[in-house]
Design an enzyme around this catalytic site. Structure first.
Site, mmCIF file in Angstrom:
data_model
loop_
_atom_site.group_PDB
_atom_site.id
_atom_site.type_symbol
_atom_site.label_atom_id
_atom_site.label_comp_id
_atom_site.label_asym_id
_atom_site.label_seq_id
_atom_site.Cartn_x
_atom_site.Cartn_y
_atom_site.Cartn_z
ATOM 1 N N SER A 1 0.815 -1.216 0.000
ATOM 2 C CA SER A 1 0.000 0.000 0.000
ATOM 3 C C SER A 1 0.849 1.266 0.000
ATOM 4 C CB SER A 1 -0.903 0.025 1.242
ATOM 5 O OG SER A 1 -1.764 -1.078 1.271
ATOM 6 N N HIS B 1 -7.001 0.032 6.655
ATOM 7 C CA HIS B 1 -6.552 -1.343 6.862
ATOM 8 C C HIS B 1 -6.468 -1.701 8.348
ATOM 9 C CE1 HIS B 1 -5.904 -2.458 2.735
ATOM 10 N NE2 HIS B 1 -5.201 -1.362 2.509
#
Length: 455
Positions: A298, A384
């Protein structure tokens, strides 16, 4: 659905005829969208209401920016009757009857919310209101008082786009071209340059999954791209290079979510990603039983923004990262960490282990210590970590494309979803603000899990 659409169209057309007969002295559409909405809210019959609603949506689509803004201000004034709500609330408390509660709920859903429900014309209404909210969000940048309109519109859309309505699909090269075109258009993390690049992202060592909604059947709401690797990858370049060799063997043991893109700007703030990731994991476990690890690769899209806003305490970071900060500032002739990462990130030596270790400390400090309220400043981290992931590894020089250097100084992060820890991590993060972090030991080439670090 064809016969339903024809039925709705016929009802709408009959309603238009009745509407025009009723207003034979004023056959034209009301002067403003606001006037048409008042007419719609006063209607009892479905046929005429359907015709008016379709006319409003069509008129809005062709409206000028000034007309749209005037319409938003009308919506701002279209409040429910708060005095009536107050009276009915007291009646509810006193009578505690189904009738009093029903009257209270009806009053509470009046005003704008009632209008949005009436405008949800089968076939076009949902998509039109998603588009309308996109315009509203733009207008709110300069007129934040319109937020009250968005509160009602967002909550309305949230109920229409709840998990029970979402359709999960696997995307392949055989998927209709008009949907594949949407993937190219909507990719928000790593731009897809051409059809060859898209085809590589859909080969046998990759996957793509998306959520759709019945009201927008050919338009994805969100999609995730997955690569299958041996071990958890810390470099995004092979996933983006269309010439990367295809790995067809059984060696892959890890699924790497390297891009998650929300497609509808009008659905901002309505989260689908947590449901999508969980469903993707279940699908992968079913289709690829050799996969044992689930990780993201990410970006840290707000890192340089945090630097620019002075969100990072340079003194505290220097104390954590040791003398390397000062050495690098001297080496590149800059006065601050902000200048170093904003202006010199592309010059940092990639083969210097000390610089790489220093960047890991910068990234970890940013993710775990820099806050927006009580949660991480970084939006991807918030997403997340709130879903139960943990910070696995910070990857220096993982995305050295211009946009990667500009937004996050080339840093990327692996968030790992350990299936036996996801719910525990989620609860600890939500209840206590704690984050599960794994620390990488360069000398021992190991990753150690640190349980529930309070930040």
């Amino acid at each position: 659905m064809g016969w339903i659409s024809k039925l709705i169209d016929s009802v709408s057309e009959r309603g238009r005829e009745i509407w025009q007969q009723e207003s034979h002295d004023h056959p034209a559409f009301p002067d403003t969208l606001a006037d048409a909405c008042r007419d719609l809210l006063s209607r009892q019959g479905d046929a005429v209401a359907l015709a008016i609603a379709k006319e409003i949506l069509q008129r809005y689509r062709s409206a000028s920016e000034a007309e749209k803004l005037a319409f938003f201000h009308f919506l701002q004034m279209l409040q429910p009757d708060f005095n009536q709500i107050s009276r009915l609330s007291h009646a509810c408390a006193e009578l505690n009857s189904p009738e009093s509660y029903q009257a209270f709920c009806t009053a509470l859903s009046g005003g704008r919310k009632a209008l949005f429900e009436l405008l949800n014309v089968p076939g076009v209404g949902t998509a039109s209101l998603v588009s309308l909210r996109e315009d509203l969000l733009k207008a709110m940048r300069v007129q934040p008082e319109l937020k009250v309109v968005d509160l009602d519109l967002q909550s309305t859309l949230q109920s229409w786009f709840n998990r029970g309505f979402l359709e999960f699909r696997s995307i392949s090269w055989e998927t209709p071209a008009y949907i594949l075109e949407k993937l190219i258009e909507y990719e928000a993390v790593h731009e897809i340059q051409d059809w060859d690049e898209l085809k590589r992202r859909l080969e046998v060592d990759r996957d793509c999954f998306a959520f759709f909604h019945p009201a927008l059947p050919g338009d994805p709401l969100i999609f995730v791209q997955v690569a299958y690797t041996q071990g958890i990858s810390g470099d995004v370049a092979p996933f983006l290079n269309k010439d990367t060799p295809i790995e067809e063997g059984p060696s892959a043991d890890s699924a790497i979510f390297y891009s998650i893109s929300n497609c509808q700007k009008g659905l901002k703030g309505i989260s689908f990603g947590n449901f999508l990731i969980k469903q993707v994991v279940q699908e992968i476990l079913k289709q690829r039983p050799a996969i044992r690890q689930f990780s993201t690769l990410s970006p840290m899209p707000a890192l340089t923004l945090a630097l620019g806003k002075g969100q990072i305490d340079e003194e505290a970071l220097t104390a954590i990262a040791g003398k390397k900060t000062e050495l690098l500032k001297q080496q590149y002739a800059v006065d601050s960490l902000t200048e170093l990462l904003l202006e010199k990130a592309n010059l940092l030596e990639r083969n210097d282990e000390q610089t790489a270790a220093w960047l890991e400390e910068v990234g970890l400090y940013y993710l775990a210590q820099v806050k927006k309220g009580t949660e991480p400043f970084d939006p991807v981290a918030r997403f997340h970590l709130s879903n139960g992931a943990s910070i696995y590894r910070i990857n220096p020089f993982a995305n050295t494309r211009p946009y990667g250097l500009e937004s996050s100084a080339g840093l990327m992060v692996n968030y790992i979803y350990e299936l036996d820890q996801v719910e525990i991590n989620h609860e600890h993060f939500k209840q206590n603000g704690t984050i599960a972090i794994h620390r990488y030991n360069n000398k021992k080439n190991k990753i150690k899990r640190i349980e529930n670090v309070r930040t």
